[in-house]
Design a protein around this motif. Structure first.
Motif, mmCIF file in Angstrom:
data_model
loop_
_atom_site.group_PDB
_atom_site.id
_atom_site.type_symbol
_atom_site.label_atom_id
_atom_site.label_comp_id
_atom_site.label_asym_id
_atom_site.label_seq_id
_atom_site.Cartn_x
_atom_site.Cartn_y
_atom_site.Cartn_z
ATOM 1 N N PHE A 16 99.777 54.416 28.009
ATOM 2 C CA PHE A 16 98.944 53.640 27.084
ATOM 3 C C PHE A 16 98.922 52.173 27.489
ATOM 4 O O PHE A 16 97.877 51.519 27.441
ATOM 5 N N THR A 17 100.067 51.662 27.906
ATOM 6 C CA THR A 17 100.145 50.258 28.318
ATOM 7 C C THR A 17 99.373 50.011 29.610
ATOM 8 O O THR A 17 98.630 49.022 29.725
ATOM 9 N N LEU A 18 99.520 50.904 30.577
ATOM 10 C CA LEU A 18 98.875 50.705 31.879
ATOM 11 C C LEU A 18 97.372 50.948 31.823
ATOM 12 O O LEU A 18 96.596 50.227 32.457
ATOM 13 N N ILE A 19 96.941 51.956 31.077
ATOM 14 C CA ILE A 19 95.505 52.225 30.942
ATOM 15 C C ILE A 19 94.858 51.191 30.023
ATOM 16 O O ILE A 19 93.724 50.760 30.254
ATOM 17 N N ASN A 20 95.584 50.792 28.968
ATOM 18 C CA ASN A 20 95.120 49.762 28.036
ATOM 19 C C ASN A 20 93.707 50.057 27.521
ATOM 20 O O ASN A 20 92.755 49.311 27.797
ATOM 21 N N PRO A 21 93.526 51.152 26.774
ATOM 22 C CA PRO A 21 92.186 51.544 26.319
ATOM 23 C C PRO A 21 91.489 50.495 25.466
ATOM 24 O O PRO A 21 90.258 50.363 25.521
ATOM 25 N N LEU A 22 92.244 49.724 24.689
ATOM 26 C CA LEU A 22 91.634 48.682 23.861
ATOM 27 C C LEU A 22 91.063 47.561 24.719
ATOM 28 O O LEU A 22 90.012 46.992 24.410
ATOM 29 N N GLY A 23 91.752 47.245 25.809
ATOM 30 C CA GLY A 23 91.246 46.220 26.721
ATOM 31 C C GLY A 23 90.043 46.702 27.505
ATOM 32 O O GLY A 23 89.063 45.971 27.689
ATOM 33 N N VAL A 24 90.099 47.955 27.983
ATOM 34 C CA VAL A 24 88.981 48.526 28.739
ATOM 35 C C VAL A 24 87.756 48.686 27.846
ATOM 36 O O VAL A 24 86.623 48.595 28.310
ATOM 37 N N MET A 25 87.980 48.896 26.540
ATOM 38 C CA MET A 25 86.871 49.093 25.611
ATOM 39 C C MET A 25 85.912 47.912 25.603
ATOM 40 O O MET A 25 84.694 48.091 25.528
ATOM 41 N N THR A 26 86.444 46.687 25.707
ATOM 42 C CA THR A 26 85.572 45.518 25.676
ATOM 43 C C THR A 26 84.630 45.489 26.875
ATOM 44 O O THR A 26 83.480 45.077 26.766
ATOM 45 N N LEU A 70 72.465 50.945 26.187
ATOM 46 C CA LEU A 70 72.323 52.400 26.157
ATOM 47 C C LEU A 70 72.320 52.901 24.720
ATOM 48 O O LEU A 70 73.041 52.382 23.869
ATOM 49 N N GLU A 71 71.514 53.930 24.453
ATOM 50 C CA GLU A 71 71.542 54.537 23.138
ATOM 51 C C GLU A 71 72.821 55.344 22.971
ATOM 52 O O GLU A 71 73.558 55.582 23.922
ATOM 53 N N SER A 72 73.070 55.783 21.746
ATOM 54 C CA SER A 72 74.335 56.439 21.411
ATOM 55 C C SER A 72 74.616 57.650 22.299
ATOM 56 O O SER A 72 75.752 57.850 22.755
ATOM 57 N N THR A 73 73.586 58.459 22.586
ATOM 58 C CA THR A 73 73.786 59.671 23.389
ATOM 59 C C THR A 73 74.290 59.341 24.788
ATOM 60 O O THR A 73 75.250 59.950 25.277
ATOM 61 N N ASN A 74 73.639 58.374 25.443
ATOM 62 C CA ASN A 74 74.051 57.983 26.797
ATOM 63 C C ASN A 74 75.403 57.294 26.797
ATOM 64 O O ASN A 74 76.180 57.425 27.750
ATOM 65 N N ARG A 75 75.702 56.548 25.729
ATOM 66 C CA ARG A 75 77.000 55.890 25.651
ATOM 67 C C ARG A 75 78.124 56.919 25.539
ATOM 68 O O ARG A 75 79.165 56.789 26.192
ATOM 69 N N ILE A 76 77.906 57.941 24.718
ATOM 70 C CA ILE A 76 78.907 59.000 24.575
ATOM 71 C C ILE A 76 79.061 59.767 25.880
ATOM 72 O O ILE A 76 80.177 60.124 26.282
ATOM 73 N N ARG A 77 77.930 60.019 26.566
ATOM 74 C CA ARG A 77 77.985 60.727 27.842
ATOM 75 C C ARG A 77 78.770 59.906 28.877
ATOM 76 O O ARG A 77 79.559 60.469 29.648
ATOM 77 N N THR A 78 78.553 58.607 28.873
ATOM 78 C CA THR A 78 79.284 57.731 29.783
ATOM 79 C C THR A 78 80.783 57.760 29.491
ATOM 80 O O THR A 78 81.609 57.866 30.405
ATOM 81 N N ALA A 79 81.124 57.682 28.208
ATOM 82 C CA ALA A 79 82.535 57.713 27.808
ATOM 83 C C ALA A 79 83.181 59.028 28.199
ATOM 84 O O ALA A 79 84.295 59.049 28.752
ATOM 85 N N VAL A 128 92.596 59.626 23.512
ATOM 86 C CA VAL A 128 92.593 58.427 22.666
ATOM 87 C C VAL A 128 91.609 57.393 23.215
ATOM 88 O O VAL A 128 90.863 56.752 22.461
ATOM 89 N N THR A 129 91.604 57.246 24.544
ATOM 90 C CA THR A 129 90.658 56.327 25.186
ATOM 91 C C THR A 129 89.223 56.740 24.903
ATOM 92 O O THR A 129 88.364 55.893 24.602
ATOM 93 N N TYR A 130 88.950 58.044 24.966
ATOM 94 C CA TYR A 130 87.612 58.560 24.669
ATOM 95 C C TYR A 130 87.207 58.244 23.230
ATOM 96 O O TYR A 130 86.076 57.806 22.976
ATOM 97 N N LEU A 131 88.101 58.455 22.289
ATOM 98 C CA LEU A 131 87.804 58.176 20.877
ATOM 99 C C LEU A 131 87.495 56.694 20.658
ATOM 100 O O LEU A 131 86.582 56.345 19.896
ATOM 101 N N ILE A 132 88.246 55.836 21.344
ATOM 102 C CA ILE A 132 88.008 54.389 21.227
ATOM 103 C C ILE A 132 86.641 54.034 21.796
ATOM 104 O O ILE A 132 85.880 53.250 21.199
ATOM 105 N N PHE A 133 86.283 54.613 22.943
ATOM 106 C CA PHE A 133 84.977 54.364 23.549
ATOM 107 C C PHE A 133 83.840 54.823 22.642
ATOM 108 O O PHE A 133 82.856 54.105 22.435
ATOM 109 N N VAL A 134 83.976 56.035 22.100
ATOM 110 C CA VAL A 134 82.911 56.610 21.280
ATOM 111 C C VAL A 134 82.656 55.758 20.032
ATOM 112 O O VAL A 134 81.509 55.598 19.609
ATOM 113 N N ASN A 135 83.703 55.214 19.451
ATOM 114 C CA ASN A 135 83.561 54.415 18.228
ATOM 115 C C ASN A 135 83.287 52.944 18.513
ATOM 116 O O ASN A 135 83.230 52.140 17.586
#
Length: 212
Positions: free
Chosen positions: A16-26, A35-44, A158-165
């Motif tokens: 969690f520390t090395l991947i840092n999903p909250l930092g990558v989210m920005t 991107l619209e929601s569909t493409n954003r989810i597909r990217t994530a 967890v990273t995926y959930l953060i990206f999707v939201n």
């Protein structure tokens, strides 16, 4: 049992520390702002899936691959640093905000950024790859190997959930806030790039100059 619990805690916290999903989210927010929601989810989904598969492959065969190709983690850090620096420069100049994409270009754009730089090296960077190899070496039983692989899956999910939201954060920030956020993150990414370059080049130069 305590040994398994300690190993699981080590795996989860280190990844969690090395991947840092909250930092990558920005960064994910700025790169998918148009991107619209569909493409954003597909990217994530694609970026996290690629990162998960990459980490599992390196965990299982990391030592063999590095020896076979005669490469080191230091070389990976240097390449990651170059990619980070170029991306940070674009972010600093707001080149990644609201890219004007046609419908035919969006699919290619999603495929491009989901693998590089989001999956590699943002999510699955040199630190996470090294961590997966080291922890696999430390796993002394089948149970620990299962714990390691499950930990990688949990953190990636967890990273995926953060990206999707993350779209909710885009609406809160607005276009101006997103521009400001991207420039700040551009500076941070460039600093990370320099750190990667220095930490990767230092042992390589020491080896070339035969400095102990």
């Amino acid at each position: 049992m305590n040994e398994y619990f300690s190993f699981a805690l080590l795996c989860l916290t280190s990844f969690f520390t090395l991947i840092n999903p909250l930092g990558v989210m920005t960064i994910f927010l700025t790169m998918t702002s148009d991107l619209e929601s569909t493409n954003r989810i597909r990217t994530a989904r694609k970026s996290v899936f690629v990162a998960f598969i990459t980490l599992v492959i390196f965990a299982i065969t990391g030592q063999l691959l590095f020896k076979f190709f005669a490469i080191s983690v230091d070389s990976l850090k240097v390449v990651g640093g170059v990619i980070f620096f170029l991306m940070g420069q674009d972010m600093l100049q707001a080149r990644l905000v609201k890219p004007k994409l046609t419908d035919s270009e969006k699919k290619k754009y999603v495929n491009d950024i989901s693998i590089t730089p989001l999956a590699i090296p943002m999510i699955c960077g040199p630190g996470a790859i090294t961590n997966s190899i080291v922890l696999m070496e430390s796993a002394s039983s089948i149970g620990m190997i299962v714990i390691l692989l499950c930990s990688i899956f949990v953190i990636c999910y967890v990273t995926y959930l953060i990206f999707v939201n993350s779209s909710k954060i885009i609406h809160i920030l607005g276009e101006t806030g997103n521009n400001v956020l991207m420039r700040i993150m551009g500076l941070i990414v460039m600093v990370i790039a320099i750190e990667f370059l220095v930490s990767g080049l230092k042992p390589i130069i020491r080896d070339i100059l035969k400095i102990s």
